[in-house]
Scaffold this active site. Structure first.
Site, PDB file in Angstrom:
ATOM      1  NE  ARG A   1      -1.282   6.533   1.281  1.00  0.00           N
ATOM      2  CZ  ARG A   1      -1.394   5.590   2.194  1.00  0.00           C
ATOM      3  NH1 ARG A   1      -1.150   5.874   3.462  1.00  0.00           N
ATOM      4  NH2 ARG A   1      -1.753   4.379   1.846  1.00  0.00           N
TER       5      ARG A   1
ATOM      6  CG  HIS B   1      -0.285   2.194  -9.395  1.00  0.00           C
ATOM      7  ND1 HIS B   1      -0.478   1.847  -8.081  1.00  0.00           N
ATOM      8  CD2 HIS B   1      -1.380   2.912  -9.756  1.00  0.00           C
ATOM      9  CE1 HIS B   1      -1.631   2.350  -7.660  1.00  0.00           C
ATOM     10  NE2 HIS B   1      -2.201   3.007  -8.656  1.00  0.00           N
TER      11      HIS B   1
ATOM     12  CB  SER C   1      -8.639  -5.397  -3.246  1.00  0.00           C
ATOM     13  OG  SER C   1      -9.262  -4.148  -3.465  1.00  0.00           O
TER      14      SER C   1
ATOM     15  CG  ASP D   1      -2.108   0.886   1.100  1.00  0.00           C
ATOM     16  OD1 ASP D   1      -2.344   1.415  -0.008  1.00  0.00           O
ATOM     17  OD2 ASP D   1      -2.825   1.078   2.111  1.00  0.00           O
TER      18      ASP D   1
ATOM     19  CG  ASN E   1      -7.821  -2.081  -5.352  1.00  0.00           C
ATOM     20  OD1 ASN E   1      -6.909  -2.887  -5.160  1.00  0.00           O
ATOM     21  ND2 ASN E   1      -8.059  -1.105  -4.486  1.00  0.00           N
TER      22      ASN E   1
ATOM     23  NE  ARG F   1      -4.308   6.812  -7.187  1.00  0.00           N
ATOM     24  CZ  ARG F   1      -4.181   6.548  -5.885  1.00  0.00           C
ATOM     25  NH1 ARG F   1      -3.934   7.524  -5.021  1.00  0.00           N
ATOM     26  NH2 ARG F   1      -4.313   5.320  -5.436  1.00  0.00           N
TER      27      ARG F   1
HETATM   28  C1  IPE Z   1      -5.500  -2.805  -0.336  1.00  0.00           C
HETATM   29  O1  IPE Z   1      -5.105  -1.497  -0.511  1.00  0.00           O
HETATM   30  C2  IPE Z   1      -5.497  -3.542  -1.650  1.00  0.00           C
HETATM   31  C3  IPE Z   1      -4.187  -3.789  -2.216  1.00  0.00           C
HETATM   32  C4  IPE Z   1      -3.030  -3.516  -1.650  1.00  0.00           C
HETATM   33  C5  IPE Z   1      -4.193  -4.416  -3.510  1.00  0.00           C
HETATM   34  P1  IPE Z   1      -6.172  -0.318  -0.712  1.00  0.00           P
HETATM   35  O2  IPE Z   1      -5.396   0.941  -0.759  1.00  0.00           O
HETATM   36  O3  IPE Z   1      -7.062  -0.614  -1.843  1.00  0.00           O
HETATM   37  O4  IPE Z   1      -7.000  -0.443   0.630  1.00  0.00           O
HETATM   38  P2  IPE Z   1      -7.926   0.611   1.402  1.00  0.00           P
HETATM   39  O5  IPE Z   1      -8.933   1.113   0.440  1.00  0.00           O
HETATM   40  O6  IPE Z   1      -7.025   1.710   1.887  1.00  0.00           O
HETATM   41  O7  IPE Z   1      -8.507  -0.162   2.538  1.00  0.00           O
HETATM   42  C1  IPE Z   2      -1.354   0.257  -3.426  1.00  0.00           C
HETATM   43  O1  IPE Z   2      -1.205   1.616  -3.441  1.00  0.00           O
HETATM   44  C2  IPE Z   2      -1.661  -0.335  -4.768  1.00  0.00           C
HETATM   45  C3  IPE Z   2      -3.042  -0.824  -4.908  1.00  0.00           C
HETATM   46  C4  IPE Z   2      -3.950  -0.824  -3.994  1.00  0.00           C
HETATM   47  C5  IPE Z   2      -3.416  -1.364  -6.195  1.00  0.00           C
HETATM   48  P1  IPE Z   2      -2.454   2.619  -3.460  1.00  0.00           P
HETATM   49  O2  IPE Z   2      -2.810   2.893  -4.866  1.00  0.00           O
HETATM   50  O3  IPE Z   2      -3.547   2.102  -2.610  1.00  0.00           O
HETATM   51  O4  IPE Z   2      -1.777   3.885  -2.804  1.00  0.00           O
HETATM   52  P2  IPE Z   2      -2.436   4.912  -1.785  1.00  0.00           P
HETATM   53  O5  IPE Z   2      -3.037   4.135  -0.660  1.00  0.00           O
HETATM   54  O6  IPE Z   2      -3.469   5.690  -2.545  1.00  0.00           O
HETATM   55  O7  IPE Z   2      -1.286   5.760  -1.343  1.00  0.00           O
HETATM   56 MG    MG Z   3      -4.066   2.369  -0.669  1.00  0.00          MG
END
Ligand code: IPE
Ligand code: IPE
Ligand code: MG
Length: 254
Positions: A33, A46, A74, A29, A77, A42
């Site tokens: 950010r 990734h 997820s 995660d 997502n 973003r």
């Molecule tokens: C959890 O992260 C899913 C993955 C790392 C693939 P998210 O960023 O989607 O989770 P929430 O929404 O903060 O709970």
């Molecule tokens: C994790 O990073 C990757 C996935 C959930 C696919 P995020 O995309 O959730 O990053 P934040 O939480 O917005 O920083």
């Molecule tokens: Mg996240």
């Protein structure tokens, strides 16, 4: 100064209190950010996250773990903007295309857990190829949780068990935890000993909710694209200082 809870013997980890972890699962995660802090889109976060995936696999193999499970997309997502979903799908495809030959050569068994029904035909084919080409590898398993949700997995397993009952292959009274677990995407794979979540968030977000029932959790503030061997080792060290009791009383009387 107290002794470190983790030492190595040859290449293997030796933990002071808990048996060394065999299976580590990571909720990756913080990509968004990481990008925001650099005024980048973003998608850049990734992309950098894929580099962290490569580092994590290498470190897990160096530490002689048996299995690493990475949460990469997820079932929730899909709520993200269509462009971001497309980017994440594209990165999985690119990762398989670019890294499969090396993973295969290095003896890594690749498994993808999650619902494949809603994936496009090209991704389904790639995922199938990654699994079939690495099936014979036994050294190390890389499980990628993609379009994965713990609740969704349990519901699909319940349906499959129901179907087996309907066909007369299974009696309801024979369903126990072990039998039910075989219907999950993870099948007979070992349960995670340790779940690490990066970026400072402290929740499971629907990850391995059955399999991690007795896992240890370590939450680190590092954003996923910055994850490296040092952060990974520190999380293992924290795990090694824990006492796993599994509902018992622990200590030498266990
Ligand atoms: C959890 O992260 C899913 C993955 C790392 C693939 P998210 O960023 O989607 O989770 P929430 O929404 O903060 O709970
Ligand atoms: C994790 O990073 C990757 C996935 C959930 C696919 P995020 O995309 O959730 O990053 P934040 O939480 O917005 O920083
Ligand atoms: Mg996240």
């Amino acid at each position: 100064m107290s002794a470190s809870p983790v030492t190595t013997e040859g290449a293997s980890l030796v933990c002071a209190r808990a048996p060394a972890p065999k299976h580590v699962a990571i909720i990756m995660d913080g990509n968004g950010r990481w990008a925001k802090a650099r005024a980048l889109p973003r998608s850049a976060g990734h992309r950098e996250g894929v580099e962290a995936v490569r580092r994590a696999v290498e470190t897990a193999r160096d530490m002689n773990l048996e299995c690493l499970t990475l949460y990469s997309f997820s079932t929730e997502n899909w709520r993200r903007p269509a462009g971001e979903v497309r980017d994440l799908m594209g990165l999985l495809k690119q990762f398989i295309v670019d890294d499969l030959p090396r993973l295969k050569k290095e003896g890594v068994c690749v498994r993808i857990i999650g619902d494949r029904k809603n994936l496009t035909a090209d991704i389904r084919a790639l995922v199938g190829r990654a699994e079939s080409e690495t099936r014979e590898n036994t050294k190390f398993t890389l499980q990628i949780a993609f379009n994965y949700g713990g609740r969704d997995e349990i519901v699909r397993a319940a349906r499959a068990a129901g179907e087996a009952v309907r066909k007369g292959d299974l009696r309801p009274e024979d369903i126990d935890e072990e039998v039910f677990a075989e219907f999950l995407d993870t099948g007979a794979a070992p349960e995670p000993d340790l779940v690490i979540r990066t970026s400072g968030e402290k929740r499971t977000s629907n990850f391995l909710i059955w399999q991690a029932a007795y896992a240890e959790y370590v939450f680190v503030d590092t954003l996923w694209p910055d994850f490296n061997a040092e952060v990974f080792s520190a999380a293992i060290e924290e795990y090694c200082g824990r006492e796993r009791r599994f509902g018992g009383v622990g200590g030498p009387s266990r």
